[in-house]
Design a protein around this motif. Structure first.
Motif, short mmCIF file in Angstrom:
data_model
loop_
_atom_site.label_atom_id
_atom_site.label_comp_id
_atom_site.label_asym_id
_atom_site.label_seq_id
_atom_site.Cartn_x
_atom_site.Cartn_y
_atom_site.Cartn_z
N VAL A 12 0.85 -1.19 0.00
CA VAL A 12 0.00 0.00 0.00
C VAL A 12 0.89 1.24 0.00
CG1 VAL A 12 -1.77 1.32 1.21
CG2 VAL A 12 -1.85 -1.19 1.21
N ASP A 38 -8.05 0.75 9.58
CA ASP A 38 -8.32 0.24 8.24
C ASP A 38 -7.38 -0.91 7.90
OD1 ASP A 38 -9.21 -0.05 5.64
OD2 ASP A 38 -8.48 1.89 4.95
N VAL A 39 -6.10 -0.73 8.21
CA VAL A 39 -5.12 -1.79 7.94
C VAL A 39 -5.45 -3.03 8.77
CG1 VAL A 39 -2.69 -2.44 8.19
CG2 VAL A 39 -3.31 -0.22 7.21
N THR A 42 -8.01 -4.90 7.02
CA THR A 42 -7.44 -5.56 5.84
C THR A 42 -6.75 -6.86 6.24
OG1 THR A 42 -7.09 -3.41 4.78
CG2 THR A 42 -5.87 -5.27 3.89
N VAL A 49 -0.02 -7.03 4.51
CA VAL A 49 0.15 -5.63 4.12
C VAL A 49 1.57 -5.15 4.39
CG1 VAL A 49 -0.59 -3.25 4.51
CG2 VAL A 49 -2.28 -5.10 4.54
N LEU A 51 3.59 -1.31 3.78
CA LEU A 51 3.24 0.09 3.56
C LEU A 51 4.46 0.89 3.14
CD1 LEU A 51 1.06 0.82 6.73
CD2 LEU A 51 0.26 1.07 4.39
N LEU A 94 -0.37 1.88 14.35
CA LEU A 94 -0.71 0.47 14.13
C LEU A 94 -0.59 -0.33 15.41
CD1 LEU A 94 1.06 -0.05 10.68
CD2 LEU A 94 -1.39 -0.33 11.09
N VAL A 130 2.77 -6.14 9.88
CA VAL A 130 2.82 -5.11 8.85
C VAL A 130 4.23 -4.55 8.80
CG1 VAL A 130 1.99 -2.83 8.16
CG2 VAL A 130 0.39 -4.52 9.06
N ILE A 225 -8.83 1.33 2.38
CA ILE A 225 -7.93 0.31 1.86
C ILE A 225 -8.64 -1.04 1.78
CG2 ILE A 225 -5.83 -1.00 2.38
CD1 ILE A 225 -4.78 1.62 3.71
N THR A 226 -9.33 -1.39 2.86
CA THR A 226 -10.02 -2.67 2.90
C THR A 226 -11.10 -2.76 1.84
OG1 THR A 226 -9.69 -2.63 5.30
CG2 THR A 226 -11.15 -4.33 4.43
#
Length: 240
Positions: A12, A38-39, A42, A49, A51, A94, A130, A225-226
């Motif tokens: 992403v 959001d992550v 996902t 993911v 980033l 996160l 992540v 994002i999801t």
């Protein structure tokens, strides 16, 4: 949410401007928290993911070097450090959202974060963590778009999601031309033939050579994002 998605692992790409506060301050904590949540969704959808975030909310090397008081290589070095600061902020958000995240920088800063190396990054992703990839490519004259495609190819990602201000690739700027058409799906060759500005030339050439799909969608609500990756929000898929 669909039980399956076409993606197992996605890189992403976020712009630095997406993190800025409405008053212009370079970081907006509620926005960071929203991205982190959001992550997390996902990941819950079964998508790994990585980033890459830009540094344009703080500094753009090309812009300041064009003013003539600093050379381009130095300006780009400043921009790379800005991406490290953004990446550490995203990592913190996160972790606060319950997601294990690791910042890995192409510019070695061992007292601050891990230095990027492919095998450890793959190991983190395989464990469901992540990876936040900072420092661009580690070299001047390359954008974070190029860094995103490079890392996407290195880390065996199924696609690079470029989260932008609009919900896909259009035939013209939709903010200036209300008749602009959004494309649902394009090939790399079609994007080149129609001169569609999806990424900078070096980044797009690398994506084409690596046969890496690019997904373009909006980072702003009601999109996410999801939603983009699970087909619930409009986007454009640029495929080999």
């Amino acid at each position: 949410m669909p039980e399956t998605t076409p993606f197992a692992r996605v890189l992403v790409k976020l712009s630095g401007e997406a993190l800025a506060a409405p008053d212009g301050y370079w970081l907006h904590p509620p926005t960071l928290a929203g991205i982190a949540e959001d992550v997390a969704r996902t990941l819950a959808a079964g998508i790994q993911v990585a980033l890459v975030v830009g540094g344009g909310n703080m500094i753009r090397g090309a812009r300041i070097s064009s003013a003539g008081w600093i050379d381009r290589a130095t300006g780009d070095s400043l921009g790379m450090m800005a991406t490290v600061m953004n990446s550490l902020a995203i990592e913190t958000a996160l972790n606060a959202a319950g997601v294990t995240a690791r910042t890995m920088s192409a510019v070695s800063m061992p007292t601050i974060c891990e230095t990027f190396a492919r095998q450890p990054a793959l190991h983190h992703l395989d464990k469901g963590q992540v990876v936040v990839l900072a420092g661009g490519t580690g070299n001047p004259f390359f954008t974070t778009d190029t860094a995103a495609v490079l890392r996407g190819a290195e880390l065996r990602c199924d696609a690079v999601l470029k989260a932008t201000q609009v919900d896909g690739v259009y035939s013209a700027d939709p903010k200036k031309d209300p008749t602009a058409t959004r494309y649902d799906r394009l090939t790399h060759d079609e994007a080149i033939a129609r001169d569609l500005k999806i990424m900078d030339t070096a980044a797009f050439a690398l994506a084409r050579e690596s046969r890496l799909s690019i997904v373009v969608g909006s980072v702003h609500a009601p999109s996410s994002i999801t939603a983009i990756l699970t087909g619930q929000a409009p986007s454009t898929h640029v495929v080999p």
